[in-house]
Motif scaffolding. Structure first.
Motif, PDB file in Angstrom:
ATOM      1  N   GLY A 169      -0.446  -3.808   7.626  1.00 32.10           N
ATOM      2  CA  GLY A 169      -1.536  -3.001   8.160  1.00 32.10           C
ATOM      3  C   GLY A 169      -2.207  -3.585   9.386  1.00 32.10           C
ATOM      4  N   ASN A 222       0.847  -1.189   0.000  1.00 32.11           N
ATOM      5  CA  ASN A 222       0.000   0.000   0.000  1.00 32.11           C
ATOM      6  C   ASN A 222       0.889   1.248   0.000  1.00 32.11           C
ATOM      7  N   THR A 229       2.985   7.386   4.426  1.00 30.36           N
ATOM      8  CA  THR A 229       2.519   8.025   5.661  1.00 30.36           C
ATOM      9  C   THR A 229       3.374   7.627   6.862  1.00 30.36           C
ATOM     10  N   ILE A 237      -2.447   7.083  12.016  1.00 26.47           N
ATOM     11  CA  ILE A 237      -2.149   6.391  10.756  1.00 26.47           C
ATOM     12  C   ILE A 237      -3.415   5.802  10.159  1.00 26.47           C
ATOM     13  N   TYR A 238      -4.225   5.171  11.001  1.00 24.12           N
ATOM     14  CA  TYR A 238      -5.449   4.551  10.498  1.00 24.12           C
ATOM     15  C   TYR A 238      -6.442   5.596   9.981  1.00 24.12           C
ATOM     16  N   LEU A 252       0.141   3.870   2.784  1.00 27.04           N
ATOM     17  CA  LEU A 252       0.609   3.452   4.105  1.00 27.04           C
ATOM     18  C   LEU A 252       2.114   3.644   4.221  1.00 27.04           C
ATOM     19  N   VAL A 261      -4.689   7.016   6.547  1.00 26.23           N
ATOM     20  CA  VAL A 261      -4.559   6.055   5.449  1.00 26.23           C
ATOM     21  C   VAL A 261      -5.877   5.376   5.099  1.00 26.23           C
ATOM     22  N   TYR A 262      -6.597   4.909   6.123  1.00 28.79           N
ATOM     23  CA  TYR A 262      -7.811   4.124   5.890  1.00 28.79           C
ATOM     24  C   TYR A 262      -9.110   4.868   6.220  1.00 28.79           C
TER      25      TYR A 262
END
Length: 208
Positions: free
Chosen positions: A153, A88, A94, A122-123, A91, A126-127
């Motif tokens: 991840g 990713n 970041t 981060i979560y 990810l 990124v997500y």
């Protein structure tokens, strides 16, 4: 007399040439010495001459672009990981931006962050997923998975012994490496094979 005989033979030979075809030339080609083909190579593009023999075969897999190669080679060296061009990108970029951020309990910024603060940031970035703020409550946000099934991840949790509460969390990258905010180093990459983390490793979880 002699001249008349020669003239007669010539006339007969000329007459016979009209009744018989010329015999074909016997091929002298052998497996070791194939016959020379008179066909000339086409100077047209393959799409025009439609020659299936010279059609290039389809590539077996997707060949990474030059830009992708530069990207993964750079981050492979920066993170100390052997990347396979399938990771990713967001990810990777970041977490790299957070490397070296100092540890600060209760904080979650690039001026300082603790382990759970780092993971939640981060979560989110990124997500676009909001996780619980503490590592203990975060454990209830995930689906527990086997250590052998950990993927990029996933979260890894630590505790100091049987019956002890979870006190630390990190994000798994690959090759037994995970990134986390440690009290003695800030945001760093460590290995699950290091004695300290191997001894205190508790479980892995996947956010679903």
């Amino acid at each position: 007399m002699k001249n008349s005989i020669l003239c007669s033979l010539a006339a007969v030979s000329l007459a016979l040439s009209f009744f018989f075809e010329k015999a074909p030339i016997k091929s002298t080609a052998t497996p070791e010495k194939p016959a020379i083909s008179l066909q000339t190579a086409s100077l047209l593009p393959e799409s025009l001459n439609n020659n299936p023999v010279n059609k290039p075969s389809e590539p077996v897999g997707k060949i990474p672009s030059y830009k992708d190669s530069l990207f993964y080679n750079y981050y492979s060296q920066t993170l100390g990981l052997k990347l396979e061009y399938t990771e990713n990108k967001e990810l990777i970029e970041t977490v790299t931006e957070w490397l070296g951020t100092p540890y600060r309990s209760g904080s979650a910024s690039k001026k300082g962050t603790d382990c759970s603060g780092f993971v939640t940031r981060i979560y989110k970035e990124v997500y676009d997923i909001d996780l619980s703020r503490s590592s203990r409550s975060m454990f209830h946000d995930v689906k527990r998975i086997s250590k052998t099934d950990i993927k990029e991840g996933d979260l890894v949790f630590f505790r100091r012994g049987p019956g002890q509460p979870i006190y630390h969390v990190g994000i798994y990258l690959k090759n037994n490496k995970f990134i986390h905010s440690a009290t003695n180093g800030g945001v760093i990459i460590s290995s699950l094979k290091e004695h300290y983390y191997q001894r205190n490793y508790y479980a892995a979880g996947r956010v679903i």
